[in-house]
Write an enzyme that holds these catalytic residues in place. Structure first.
Site, short mmCIF file in Angstrom:
data_model
loop_
_atom_site.label_atom_id
_atom_site.label_comp_id
_atom_site.label_asym_id
_atom_site.label_seq_id
_atom_site.Cartn_x
_atom_site.Cartn_y
_atom_site.Cartn_z
N SER A 17 0.63 -0.97 0.05
CA SER A 17 0.04 -0.02 0.20
C SER A 17 0.83 1.51 0.03
O SER A 17 1.94 1.10 0.30
CB SER A 17 -0.83 -0.05 1.21
OG SER A 17 -1.56 1.16 1.40
N GLY A 18 0.23 2.46 -0.18
CA GLY A 18 0.96 3.49 -0.21
C GLY A 18 2.24 3.87 -0.55
O GLY A 18 2.68 3.49 -1.72
N ASP A 64 4.26 -9.90 9.12
CA ASP A 64 3.91 -8.94 10.21
C ASP A 64 5.39 -8.86 10.82
O ASP A 64 6.10 -9.52 11.55
CB ASP A 64 2.97 -10.01 11.28
CG ASP A 64 2.97 -8.87 12.28
OD1 ASP A 64 3.55 -7.73 12.65
OD2 ASP A 64 1.84 -9.31 13.23
N VAL A 65 5.87 -7.52 10.64
CA VAL A 65 7.27 -6.95 11.31
C VAL A 65 7.43 -7.05 12.67
O VAL A 65 8.63 -6.92 13.23
CB VAL A 65 7.66 -5.68 10.64
CG1 VAL A 65 7.73 -5.95 8.97
CG2 VAL A 65 6.64 -4.57 10.97
N TYR A 160 3.23 7.76 18.06
CA TYR A 160 3.89 7.89 16.64
C TYR A 160 5.00 8.86 16.67
O TYR A 160 6.18 8.54 15.93
CB TYR A 160 2.71 8.46 15.52
CG TYR A 160 3.18 8.42 14.21
CD1 TYR A 160 2.88 7.34 13.59
CD2 TYR A 160 3.73 9.59 13.72
CE1 TYR A 160 3.14 7.54 12.26
CE2 TYR A 160 4.05 9.66 12.35
CZ TYR A 160 3.77 8.29 11.63
OH TYR A 160 4.12 8.22 10.22
N THR A 195 -2.42 8.75 1.61
CA THR A 195 -2.18 7.41 1.53
C THR A 195 -3.45 6.95 2.30
O THR A 195 -4.00 7.59 3.11
CB THR A 195 -1.02 6.83 2.07
OG1 THR A 195 -0.93 6.74 3.41
CG2 THR A 195 0.27 7.14 1.43
P1 NAP Z 1 -0.19 2.72 4.19
O1 NAP Z 1 -0.82 3.19 2.87
O2 NAP Z 1 -1.35 2.32 5.24
O3 NAP Z 1 0.79 1.50 4.15
C1 NAP Z 1 1.53 0.86 5.20
C2 NAP Z 1 1.54 -0.54 4.92
O4 NAP Z 1 2.06 -1.45 6.05
C3 NAP Z 1 0.04 -1.45 4.60
O5 NAP Z 1 -0.02 -2.12 3.58
C4 NAP Z 1 -0.26 -1.90 6.12
O6 NAP Z 1 -1.04 -3.03 6.08
C5 NAP Z 1 1.40 -2.45 6.30
N1 NAP Z 1 1.43 -2.77 7.62
C6 NAP Z 1 0.85 -2.61 8.82
N2 NAP Z 1 1.33 -3.18 9.69
C7 NAP Z 1 2.08 -3.88 9.31
C8 NAP Z 1 2.98 -4.98 9.98
N3 NAP Z 1 2.86 -5.32 11.37
N4 NAP Z 1 4.07 -5.63 9.30
C9 NAP Z 1 4.10 -5.38 7.97
N5 NAP Z 1 3.27 -4.59 7.41
C10 NAP Z 1 2.46 -3.94 7.91
O7 NAP Z 1 0.61 3.75 4.83
P2 NAP Z 1 1.85 5.04 4.20
O8 NAP Z 1 1.32 6.20 4.41
O9 NAP Z 1 2.06 4.42 2.87
O10 NAP Z 1 2.81 4.56 5.35
C11 NAP Z 1 4.26 3.83 5.05
C12 NAP Z 1 4.98 4.78 5.91
O11 NAP Z 1 5.42 5.83 5.77
C13 NAP Z 1 4.74 4.43 7.39
O12 NAP Z 1 6.08 4.12 8.03
C14 NAP Z 1 4.39 5.78 7.73
O13 NAP Z 1 4.73 5.99 9.20
C15 NAP Z 1 5.35 6.56 6.88
N6 NAP Z 1 4.86 7.97 6.77
C16 NAP Z 1 3.67 8.28 6.31
C17 NAP Z 1 3.47 9.65 5.80
C18 NAP Z 1 1.89 9.82 5.38
O14 NAP Z 1 1.61 10.97 5.34
N7 NAP Z 1 1.27 8.90 4.80
C19 NAP Z 1 4.02 10.66 6.48
C20 NAP Z 1 5.24 10.16 7.26
C21 NAP Z 1 5.66 8.88 7.39
P3 NAP Z 1 -2.74 -2.84 6.41
O15 NAP Z 1 -3.09 -1.74 5.46
O16 NAP Z 1 -3.02 -4.15 6.29
O17 NAP Z 1 -2.67 -2.33 7.61
#
Ligand code: NAP
Length: 256
Positions: A17-18, A64-65, A160, A195
């Protein structure tokens, strides 16, 4: 300049995802063989299939990490079935947003889940793939945040913020320890990226979205694709003398 990651095997956690999905597709376009890991195995496999359909090389595994023994088992399978990993992107993460003054059960669960995935998960995957990364003189890219430096007032999320400060600290510690082994370790600090992670905030909290955009010099939210360039840079030889750093991809948020 396609082909920057030819000859590399890249593992991306949370690749279903994302941001993780976009990085996996971007690495494949640059010639890497990509291993997509996600707790949602089907989402990871769908993205891997998209890579293969476009002529790239990709495999996927459910992971699952938070489960160290599973990370070790997957690292072994990847070594046997795919080959030696030279790039690890620690991207899997969640955001839960109950402030310390929220309902006690929710606050405690947020802390436990967010630290387990966003921080201990980074440790677990890194530790599991370390032997391979040392053998290949590899590169680690950790996904931090604006919240690796500052707290976002609304919606409050102490777990967070603590987790992402921890990711930056771990990045520095690893960079120092692994530098003499030829392994580079850096982070990316995304801003507000559209995302599924923040779909709820975007749907229900326009004030929070406005706060982010008003604070962002480029005047817009980011897209997952905005993180791909920095992720390719940090994984490729373009960043050969860069380690222990964080590249902010936040539209300028932290400059204000
Ligand atoms: P996302 O679209 O929700 O993608 C995260 C992915 O990680 C999802 O597929 C999720 O699966 C998976 N995941 C959740 N728990 C997990 C686990 N225990 N083991 C393995 N995979 C797991 O989120 P994103 O926005 O792309 O975020 C990616 C990273 O960017 C994260 O570290 C987030 O903190 C960081 N980030 C995001 C933003 C933002 O604005 N989006 C900003 C700063 C940093 P499920 O959907 O099934 O839970």
């Amino acid at each position: 300049m396609p082909g920057l990651l030819k000859e590399h095997i890249a593992v991306v956690t949370g690749a279903g995802s994302g941001i993780g999905r976009a990085i996996a597709l971007g690495y494949a376009r640059e010639g890497a063989e990509v291993v997509l890991l996600d707790i949602n195995g089907k989402a990871a496999e769908d993205a891997a299939q998209e890579i293969r359909d476009a002529g790239g090389a990709a495999a996927s595994f459910a992971l699952d990490v938070t489960r160290h023994e599973d990370c070790v088992a997957i690292a072994k399978r990847v070594a046997e079935q795919v080959g030696p990993v030279s790039i690890l992107v620690n991207n899997a993460g969640i955001a839960r947003r109950n402030g310390m003054l929220g309902a006690t059960d929710a606050v405690i669960k947020d802390w436990q889940d967010v630290i387990a995935i966003n921080l201990t998960g980074v440790f677990n995957a890194t530790q599991a793939f370390l032997e391979s990364l040392r053998a290949t003189k590899g590169r680690i890219v950790n996904i931090g945040s604006i919240q690796s430096f500052v707290h976002i007032r609304q919606p409050s999320s102490p777990a967070y913020t603590a987790s992402k400060h921890g990711v930056l600290g771990f990045t520095k510690a690893l960079a120092v320890e692994l530098g003499k082994h030829g392994v580079r370790v850096n982070a990316i600090g995304p801003g507000f990226i559209e995302t599924p992670l923040n779909a709820g905030t975007r749907a229900n909290n326009p004030d929070a979205v406005k706060m982010f955009i008003d604070h962002t010099p480029l005047g817009r939210a980011g897209k997952p694709e905005d993180i791909v360039g920095p992720a390719i840079f940090l994984a490729s030889d373009l960043s050969a003398y860069v380690t222990g750093s964080i590249v902010m991809a936040d539209g300028g948020y932290r400059a204000v």
